[in-house]
Write a protein that holds these residues in place. Sequence first.
Motif, PDB file in Angstrom:
ATOM      1  N   UNK A   1       9.564  14.515 -32.224  1.00  0.00           N
ATOM      2  CA  UNK A   1      10.300  13.574 -32.217  1.00  0.00           C
ATOM      3  C   UNK A   1       9.379  12.166 -31.759  1.00  0.00           C
ATOM      4  N   UNK A   2       8.328  12.231 -31.177  1.00  0.00           N
ATOM      5  CA  UNK A   2       8.013  11.120 -31.478  1.00  0.00           C
ATOM      6  C   UNK A   2       7.120  10.365 -32.792  1.00  0.00           C
ATOM      7  N   UNK A   3       6.073  11.302 -32.721  1.00  0.00           N
ATOM      8  CA  UNK A   3       5.748  11.266 -33.847  1.00  0.00           C
ATOM      9  C   UNK A   3       6.803  10.783 -35.163  1.00  0.00           C
ATOM     10  N   UNK A   4       7.865  11.369 -35.084  1.00  0.00           N
ATOM     11  CA  UNK A   4       8.673  10.673 -36.604  1.00  0.00           C
ATOM     12  C   UNK A   4       9.042   8.822 -35.701  1.00  0.00           C
ATOM     13  N   UNK A   5       9.030   8.890 -34.280  1.00  0.00           N
ATOM     14  CA  UNK A   5       9.512   7.353 -34.237  1.00  0.00           C
ATOM     15  C   UNK A   5       8.775   6.231 -34.455  1.00  0.00           C
ATOM     16  N   UNK A   6       7.375   6.988 -33.707  1.00  0.00           N
ATOM     17  CA  UNK A   6       5.693   6.117 -34.231  1.00  0.00           C
ATOM     18  C   UNK A   6       5.151   6.578 -35.939  1.00  0.00           C
ATOM     19  N   UNK A   7       5.892   6.965 -36.574  1.00  0.00           N
ATOM     20  CA  UNK A   7       5.535   6.770 -38.127  1.00  0.00           C
ATOM     21  C   UNK A   7       6.166   5.676 -38.967  1.00  0.00           C
ATOM     22  N   UNK A   8       7.846   6.029 -38.687  1.00  0.00           N
ATOM     23  CA  UNK A   8       8.903   5.542 -38.993  1.00  0.00           C
ATOM     24  C   UNK A   8       8.915   3.342 -38.311  1.00  0.00           C
ATOM     25  N   UNK A   9       8.979   3.559 -37.164  1.00  0.00           N
ATOM     26  CA  UNK A   9       8.938   2.369 -36.326  1.00  0.00           C
ATOM     27  C   UNK A   9       7.678   1.426 -36.369  1.00  0.00           C
ATOM     28  N   UNK A  10       7.213   1.814 -35.817  1.00  0.00           N
ATOM     29  CA  UNK A  10       5.853   1.337 -34.792  1.00  0.00           C
ATOM     30  C   UNK A  10       4.620   1.062 -36.716  1.00  0.00           C
ATOM     31  N   UNK A  11       4.364   2.190 -36.635  1.00  0.00           N
ATOM     32  CA  UNK A  11       2.737   2.468 -37.425  1.00  0.00           C
ATOM     33  C   UNK A  11       3.427   1.844 -38.200  1.00  0.00           C
ATOM     34  N   UNK A  12       4.076   1.477 -39.634  1.00  0.00           N
ATOM     35  CA  UNK A  12       4.671   0.954 -40.223  1.00  0.00           C
ATOM     36  C   UNK A  12       4.129  -0.867 -40.237  1.00  0.00           C
TER      37      UNK A  12
ATOM     38  N   UNK B   1     -10.140  -2.406 -32.438  1.00  0.00           N
ATOM     39  CA  UNK B   1      -9.316  -2.377 -31.238  1.00  0.00           C
ATOM     40  C   UNK B   1      -7.985  -2.427 -30.959  1.00  0.00           C
ATOM     41  N   UNK B   2      -7.872  -3.753 -30.878  1.00  0.00           N
ATOM     42  CA  UNK B   2      -6.416  -4.517 -31.180  1.00  0.00           C
ATOM     43  C   UNK B   2      -5.282  -3.645 -31.228  1.00  0.00           C
ATOM     44  N   UNK B   3      -5.604  -2.780 -32.691  1.00  0.00           N
ATOM     45  CA  UNK B   3      -4.579  -2.736 -33.596  1.00  0.00           C
ATOM     46  C   UNK B   3      -5.203  -0.197 -33.112  1.00  0.00           C
ATOM     47  N   UNK B   4      -5.553  -0.858 -32.911  1.00  0.00           N
ATOM     48  CA  UNK B   4      -6.396   1.234 -32.566  1.00  0.00           C
ATOM     49  C   UNK B   4      -5.156   1.075 -31.079  1.00  0.00           C
ATOM     50  N   UNK B   5      -5.717  -0.144 -30.309  1.00  0.00           N
ATOM     51  CA  UNK B   5      -5.258   0.181 -29.028  1.00  0.00           C
ATOM     52  C   UNK B   5      -3.000   0.329 -28.551  1.00  0.00           C
ATOM     53  N   UNK B   6      -2.723  -0.232 -30.156  1.00  0.00           N
ATOM     54  CA  UNK B   6      -1.148   0.578 -30.284  1.00  0.00           C
ATOM     55  C   UNK B   6      -0.713   1.884 -30.182  1.00  0.00           C
ATOM     56  N   UNK B   7      -1.549   2.384 -31.023  1.00  0.00           N
ATOM     57  CA  UNK B   7      -2.084   3.918 -31.236  1.00  0.00           C
ATOM     58  C   UNK B   7      -2.099   4.858 -30.017  1.00  0.00           C
ATOM     59  N   UNK B   8      -3.207   4.108 -29.527  1.00  0.00           N
ATOM     60  CA  UNK B   8      -3.736   4.984 -28.028  1.00  0.00           C
ATOM     61  C   UNK B   8      -3.020   5.102 -27.138  1.00  0.00           C
ATOM     62  N   UNK B   9      -2.370   3.783 -26.532  1.00  0.00           N
ATOM     63  CA  UNK B   9      -1.750   3.699 -25.852  1.00  0.00           C
ATOM     64  C   UNK B   9      -0.504   4.684 -26.000  1.00  0.00           C
ATOM     65  N   UNK B  10       0.275   4.634 -27.655  1.00  0.00           N
ATOM     66  CA  UNK B  10       1.819   5.283 -27.769  1.00  0.00           C
ATOM     67  C   UNK B  10       0.682   6.851 -27.806  1.00  0.00           C
ATOM     68  N   UNK B  11       0.404   7.964 -28.100  1.00  0.00           N
ATOM     69  CA  UNK B  11       0.281   8.237 -28.101  1.00  0.00           C
ATOM     70  C   UNK B  11      -0.728   9.204 -26.548  1.00  0.00           C
ATOM     71  N   UNK B  12      -0.770   8.692 -25.522  1.00  0.00           N
ATOM     72  CA  UNK B  12      -1.071   9.004 -24.919  1.00  0.00           C
ATOM     73  C   UNK B  12       0.193   9.094 -23.774  1.00  0.00           C
ATOM     74  N   UNK B  13       1.644   8.609 -24.194  1.00  0.00           N
ATOM     75  CA  UNK B  13       2.305   8.935 -23.546  1.00  0.00           C
ATOM     76  C   UNK B  13       3.490  10.263 -24.232  1.00  0.00           C
TER      77      UNK B  13
END
Length: 279
Positions: free
Chosen positions: A88-99, A117-129
Amino acid sequence: MALHEDKFEYMAHSCNRNNLLEHLPFCSDIYQYSTNKGSLTPVNQLRDLGVTVCSDLNWTTHVKAIADKARQKAAWVFSVFHTRSSTTMLMLYKSLVRSLLEYCCPVWNPKKISDIQELEGVQRTFTSRIAGCQELDYWERLQKLSLMSLQRRRERYIVLHMWKLLHGDVSNDIRIEFVERPRTGIKAKIPPLKGTSAVGNQSLYDNSFAVMGPRLWNCLPARINTIETFGLFKERLTSFLTSIPDKPPVKGYSTQNSNSILDWRKDAATTDLWGGQDC
């Protein structure tokens, strides 16, 4: 052309930042654009089709803007959805955040480590949860979740666009030329930097799509750059990129290189992935 002052913005790019004319009293007249009702004064930044462009062609402002927007969207996802399952989290991340982080990225692909690092920080924080990933570091989470770094995905988009230029699927406005060679397949010509250009323009030249696109394309082995079907090319390209180490620069970790395909191509430990071919 008659321009409406309220609907247009004027931006001036200077090839030589140390130009002494900028300190003269009449310099403002040179950098103004006259209209029927007045004049347009240059702005330092403007938003064009969703991309924030700065007069010095620095993408830091745009990177921070989209990163903040993506963080707000990620916070909304975590506040609305209680599940933390990877599906569920990956589906939401790919469609709403990563886009949000990848819109038009072949144009503004950053090279500054702080921007990456600024951009990777968003994905880094999301995947940590995501459930099951809390105890893993960022690089391990990418492998566990079968995700590419945002940096690697941007280079992938550039290569995909190069394929479309080669096969005429998009307009080749920057006139990139391709040549076919018996051993290395189809290669792209890198335009030379004019000898009269200022030394300060070297980084702009290196980071431009007209140069970065051919360089990344030329790192593809012949078994991939000669594929004529886009679907098959996309599949083989993704498989090839996932075989290359993906360790993007993140705060708090030291990296072997900048993680660009170009750097991994030069690394002796990964040269066998290219079958001994040169970029």
